[in-house]
Design a protein around this motif. Structure first.
Motif, mmCIF file in Angstrom:
data_model
loop_
_atom_site.group_PDB
_atom_site.id
_atom_site.type_symbol
_atom_site.label_atom_id
_atom_site.label_comp_id
_atom_site.label_asym_id
_atom_site.label_seq_id
_atom_site.Cartn_x
_atom_site.Cartn_y
_atom_site.Cartn_z
ATOM 1 N N THR A 251 1.015 11.449 8.560
ATOM 2 C CA THR A 251 1.378 9.791 8.446
ATOM 3 C C THR A 251 1.643 9.084 10.004
ATOM 4 O O THR A 251 0.894 8.171 9.639
ATOM 5 C CB THR A 251 2.433 10.069 7.119
ATOM 6 O OG1 THR A 251 2.771 10.168 5.669
ATOM 7 C CG2 THR A 251 2.282 8.328 6.999
ATOM 8 N N THR B 34 0.665 -1.343 -0.042
ATOM 9 C CA THR B 34 -0.340 -0.522 0.308
ATOM 10 C C THR B 34 1.072 1.434 -0.319
ATOM 11 O O THR B 34 1.783 1.027 0.170
ATOM 12 C CB THR B 34 -1.196 0.472 0.881
ATOM 13 O OG1 THR B 34 -0.089 0.221 2.710
ATOM 14 C CG2 THR B 34 -1.669 -1.698 1.674
ATOM 15 N N SER B 35 0.198 2.187 -0.003
ATOM 16 C CA SER B 35 0.615 3.528 -0.693
ATOM 17 C C SER B 35 1.681 3.980 1.204
ATOM 18 O O SER B 35 2.094 4.552 0.981
ATOM 19 C CB SER B 35 0.238 4.470 -1.147
ATOM 20 O OG SER B 35 -1.105 4.932 -0.500
ATOM 21 N N LEU C 112 4.716 1.929 1.413
ATOM 22 C CA LEU C 112 5.671 3.169 1.115
ATOM 23 C C LEU C 112 5.889 4.582 2.406
ATOM 24 O O LEU C 112 7.143 5.166 2.058
ATOM 25 C CB LEU C 112 5.438 3.302 0.097
ATOM 26 C CG LEU C 112 4.925 1.866 -1.572
ATOM 27 C CD1 LEU C 112 4.539 2.592 -2.532
ATOM 28 C CD2 LEU C 112 6.238 1.305 -1.771
ATOM 29 N N LEU C 113 5.294 5.225 2.774
ATOM 30 C CA LEU C 113 5.234 6.345 3.258
ATOM 31 C C LEU C 113 6.072 5.644 5.076
ATOM 32 O O LEU C 113 6.796 6.658 4.827
ATOM 33 C CB LEU C 113 3.932 7.035 3.951
ATOM 34 C CG LEU C 113 2.800 7.725 2.548
ATOM 35 C CD1 LEU C 113 2.261 8.361 2.697
ATOM 36 C CD2 LEU C 113 4.182 8.582 1.230
ATOM 37 N N ILE D 233 5.872 14.303 0.688
ATOM 38 C CA ILE D 233 5.276 13.798 1.665
ATOM 39 C C ILE D 233 4.688 14.297 2.583
ATOM 40 O O ILE D 233 4.838 15.352 2.747
ATOM 41 C CB ILE D 233 5.802 12.281 1.960
ATOM 42 C CG1 ILE D 233 6.375 11.659 0.719
ATOM 43 C CG2 ILE D 233 4.919 11.785 2.774
ATOM 44 C CD1 ILE D 233 7.474 10.470 1.464
#
Length: 318
Positions: free
Chosen positions: A210, A184-185, A188-189, A205
């Protein structure tokens, strides 16, 4: 000589934890002839289920360069407040939602303190530890909350008559976080922030958002762990849960996750948790006191961090 050292470091990073797990299995089998029996192995998995669920959340945090020292008390708080709601309402659903909601709320507050006021994660979560501990003591008056037998199935039901439900929940949590971090994104973050936060910010970002999401998800899992713990004990116990965060962190770092961020996997955390569980099992079989077990856990954390630092230095010098 230096090349051999680099190769050894890389070998440990890839296979060291598996070799340690195999070694502990052999030692455990030699110490206890009943060790390899399926029922005993299931019992070990049951014993580590709550801590491993917490470790799933700590995995996300530590990979992103953060940490949560309040997880143990949040687990306790979720267990006690969920138990209280169950006693008052008689609703298992309301009790579960209370435990999850309490955990998620505490996580969001931790994330808010870290991102809004720029507190170090260990400071913000240490403050949360004391707040939750005080709230639990006020709510329970230091006494266990009983009368929660309606949720006992969550901690004791055996799927197929053999595998306890807490083990199934633990494995589902591991699988869910593994998918989240790899496919999932958000995953990645998490790795991007832990690997190089400044580069992540430069690439656009929203690291603050996040981080709040990671803290909230992590404590949501901790809230679930609290509900499972309450179901296993069939009571809301204000005296348990404290210190679980260190067991979870130990599992994560022993499982190969870097305290420096950017490296690690939740499957490694699961293996680390099993390793810690096996060590506890061996020490209990040898009638080693709890104090010495704490020393062993401390040495495990120190050793894992030292090896991690050495392997990172080796990579930089390559």
């Amino acid at each position: 000589m230096k090349e051999n050292k680099k190769n050894a470091a890389l070998f440990y990073r890839k296979y060291g934890i598996v070799l340690i797990l195999v070694l502990l299995f052999v030692v455990s089998a030699l110490v206890n002839h009943n060790f390899l029996k399926p029922r005993n192995l299931i019992n070990i998995l049951t014993q580590i289920s709550v801590v491993t669920i917490i470790a799933c959340g700590e995995e996300m945090l530590i990979v992103s360069g953060l940490i949560d020292l309040s997880a143990g008390l949040i687990c306790t708080g979720s267990a006690c407040f969920a138990a209280g709601v169950l006693v008052e309402t008689g609703s298992v659903g309301a009790a579960i939602l209370t435990g999850l909601g309490f955990g998620a709320a505490c996580g969001w507050i931790n994330g808010f303190l870290v991102t809004k006021f720029k507190l170090q994660a260990f400071i913000a979560t240490l403050a949360m530890t004391n707040v939750v501990k005080g709230a639990v003591q006020l709510y329970t008056n230091g006494q266990a909350i009983s009368g929660v037998e309606k949720i006992e199935w969550l901690g004791h039901y055996r799927v197929g008559g053999f595998v306890p439900l807490p083990v199934i929940i633990m494995l589902l949590c591991v699988a869910a976080i593994a998918i989240l971090m790899k496919h999932t994104s958000l995953g990645l973050l998490i790795y991007a922030i832990g690997g190089n936060e400044k580069a992540a910010i430069a690439s656009g970002i929203n690291t603050n958002r996040t981080k709040r999401i990671i803290f909230t998800l992590s404590s949501l899992l901790t809230g679930l762990a609290g509900v499972v713990l309450m179901a296993r004990l069939v009571a809301g116990m204000p005296s348990v849960g404290e210190g679980y965060e260190f067991d979870a962190i130990t599992a994560v770092v022993v499982g190969g996750t870097s305290f420096l961020g950017g490296i690690g996997s939740v499957t490694g955390a699961l293996i680390g948790s099993i390793i810690v569980g096996l060590i506890n099992n061996i020490l209990n079989l040898l009638h080693v006191s709890t104090q010495y077990q704490l020393i062993v856990k401390g040495l495990l954390i120190a050793g894992a961090v030292i090896i991690d630092t050495m392997t990172k230095e080796d990579k930089k010098s390559m």
